[in-house]
Design an enzyme around this catalytic site. Structure first.
Site, PDB file in Angstrom:
ATOM      1  N   ASP A 163       0.871  -1.182   0.000  1.00 58.54           N
ATOM      2  CA  ASP A 163       0.000   0.000   0.000  1.00 58.54           C
ATOM      3  C   ASP A 163       0.908   1.233   0.000  1.00 58.54           C
ATOM      4  O   ASP A 163       2.124   1.126   0.230  1.00 58.54           O
ATOM      5  CB  ASP A 163      -0.891  -0.013   1.259  1.00 58.54           C
ATOM      6  CG  ASP A 163      -1.784   1.228   1.361  1.00 58.54           C
ATOM      7  OD1 ASP A 163      -2.321   1.656   0.332  1.00 58.54           O
ATOM      8  OD2 ASP A 163      -1.927   1.778   2.466  1.00 58.54           O
ATOM      9  N   SER A 164       0.298   2.386  -0.195  1.00 56.14           N
ATOM     10  CA  SER A 164       1.064   3.631  -0.114  1.00 56.14           C
ATOM     11  C   SER A 164       1.593   3.855   1.307  1.00 56.14           C
ATOM     12  O   SER A 164       2.538   4.592   1.507  1.00 56.14           O
ATOM     13  CB  SER A 164       0.168   4.805  -0.507  1.00 56.14           C
ATOM     14  OG  SER A 164      -0.963   4.831   0.344  1.00 56.14           O
ATOM     15  N   CYS A 216      -4.172  -1.260  -2.148  1.00 58.67           N
ATOM     16  CA  CYS A 216      -4.331   0.185  -2.268  1.00 58.67           C
ATOM     17  C   CYS A 216      -5.226   0.430  -3.475  1.00 58.67           C
ATOM     18  O   CYS A 216      -4.899  -0.009  -4.592  1.00 58.67           O
ATOM     19  CB  CYS A 216      -2.966   0.832  -2.469  1.00 58.67           C
ATOM     20  SG  CYS A 216      -3.021   2.601  -2.787  1.00 58.67           S
ATOM     21  N   GLU A 223      -5.584   8.585   9.705  1.00 56.68           N
ATOM     22  CA  GLU A 223      -4.184   8.339  10.091  1.00 56.68           C
ATOM     23  C   GLU A 223      -3.823   9.088  11.366  1.00 56.68           C
ATOM     24  O   GLU A 223      -3.046   8.611  12.189  1.00 56.68           O
ATOM     25  CB  GLU A 223      -3.267   8.773   8.951  1.00 56.68           C
ATOM     26  CG  GLU A 223      -2.285   7.695   8.607  1.00 56.68           C
ATOM     27  CD  GLU A 223      -1.783   7.861   7.206  1.00 56.68           C
ATOM     28  OE1 GLU A 223      -0.877   8.684   7.014  1.00 56.68           O
ATOM     29  OE2 GLU A 223      -2.311   7.194   6.302  1.00 56.68           O
ATOM     30  N   CYS A 263     -11.017   3.133  -0.349  1.00 57.00           N
ATOM     31  CA  CYS A 263      -9.677   3.446   0.138  1.00 57.00           C
ATOM     32  C   CYS A 263      -9.477   2.550   1.361  1.00 57.00           C
ATOM     33  O   CYS A 263     -10.383   2.423   2.194  1.00 57.00           O
ATOM     34  CB  CYS A 263      -9.593   4.925   0.527  1.00 57.00           C
ATOM     35  SG  CYS A 263      -8.077   5.354   1.406  1.00 57.00           S
ATOM     36  N   HIS A 283      -7.990   2.840   4.016  1.00 57.16           N
ATOM     37  CA  HIS A 283      -8.089   3.485   5.330  1.00 57.16           C
ATOM     38  C   HIS A 283      -9.508   3.466   5.892  1.00 57.16           C
ATOM     39  O   HIS A 283      -9.706   3.467   7.104  1.00 57.16           O
ATOM     40  CB  HIS A 283      -7.705   4.966   5.238  1.00 57.16           C
ATOM     41  CG  HIS A 283      -6.240   5.240   5.149  1.00 57.16           C
ATOM     42  ND1 HIS A 283      -5.469   4.818   4.109  1.00 57.16           N
ATOM     43  CD2 HIS A 283      -5.425   5.928   5.981  1.00 57.16           C
ATOM     44  CE1 HIS A 283      -4.228   5.236   4.303  1.00 57.16           C
ATOM     45  NE2 HIS A 283      -4.169   5.917   5.428  1.00 57.16           N
TER      46      HIS A 283
END
Ligand code: DGL
Length: 269
Positions: free
Chosen positions: A12-13, A76, A157, A189, A191
């Site tokens: 993932d990023s 991702c 985050e 996404c 997240h």
């Protein structure tokens, strides 16, 4: 090494893809995972497809050549949207490359109750039009409304969830009139899994949510089975690499993974 014993590469990023890694590990505890979070280059969500593609090439090369992974999961949405086809074609017939978008689209079209679906994702994912195209190709009768929600990933985050800030940001985005009569919402996404409950509550439980954790893990298991490389016994400990290490990443990582883990710095040249 016998192929079934090789690890699964997941990248993932940054640390959002740990939600996917955890789902894989939960479903297939006999598998070894090598995770790579490209924290030196995050966020991917506002970068050009060309730049993201160059990062993806380096990471997949590391996972396949150095770590000897038997399959690579692009955990991702943004990387899946910009670089999946190129990566898949490069490794066709040799390594399975799995993206997070196809299994979600598949799950949506199989649910015949869904007529209108919303998508929230990064700017690059939304602008790529990949979700829209894939859904249209599979079932043109399901309509899609999309919205880039760039504040969500940094908010999550930074640890904001189930509080005043997250409620305000979520409400601001999701009360957009285009989502008024959706039957389902894609959390596009990795997240967003961490705020799924708040999103569920925002819609009063009336909108089905689709994310890339369990759906992807199941799809991966089927692929490994088909390829005859499903592991029956864990070989090594999972590894969690990041391209830039900070204490902040370390603290968030365990939150995203849902268990304590130790990040290791790995700079790719
Ligand atoms: N985890 C990425 C995704 O699923 C988004 C975060 C970023 O912008 O790097 O799209």
């Amino acid at each position: 090494m016998e192929d079934a014993k090789k690890p699964i590469g997941v990248f993932d990023s940054g640390i959002g893809g740990l939600t996917v890694a955890h789902a894989i590990s939960k479903l297939m505890p006999e598998e070894t995972i090598v995770y790579f979070g490209d924290t030196a280059h995050l966020p991917y969500g506002d970068k050009s497809p060309q730049l993201i593609h160059s990062f993806v090439q380096n990471i997949s090369q590391f996972l396949i050549e150095k770590e000897q992974c038997k399959a690579v999961v692009m955990a991702c949405n943004t990387a899946s949207a910009t670089s999946y086809e190129i990566l898949r074609d490069k490794h066709k017939g040799v390594f399975p490359i799995i993206n997070v978008i196809d299994p979600i689209v598949e799950a949506i079209v199989q649910d015949k109750t869904i007529k209108k679906v919303g998508l929230i994702a990064t700017k690059t994912t939304v602008e790529s039009g990949v979700y829209q195209e894939k859904l249209k190709r599979r079932n043109p009768e399901v309509t899609m409304e999309v919205l880039a929600t760039p504040l969500l990933a940094p908010m999550i985050e930074e640890g904001f969830s189930q509080d005043k800030i997250s409620h305000t940001v979520i409400e601001n985005y999701l009360s957009n009139p285009r989502f008024r009569d959706i039957d389902a919402l894609i959390l596009g996404c990795t997240h967003y899994v961490l705020i799924a409950e708040e999103i569920h509550d925002f819609f009063g439980g009336k909108v089905k949510l689709f994310d890339s954790t369990d759906i992807l893990a199941l799809k991966l298991k089927l692929i490994l089975e088909k390829e005859g490389v499903l592991s029956s016994q864990r070989e090594k400990k999972n590894k969690f690499y990041v391209s830039d290490f900070t204490q902040g990443f370390q603290e968030s990582a365990s939150r995203f993974y849902g268990e304590n883990l130790q990040l290791e710095l790995k700079k790719l040249s």
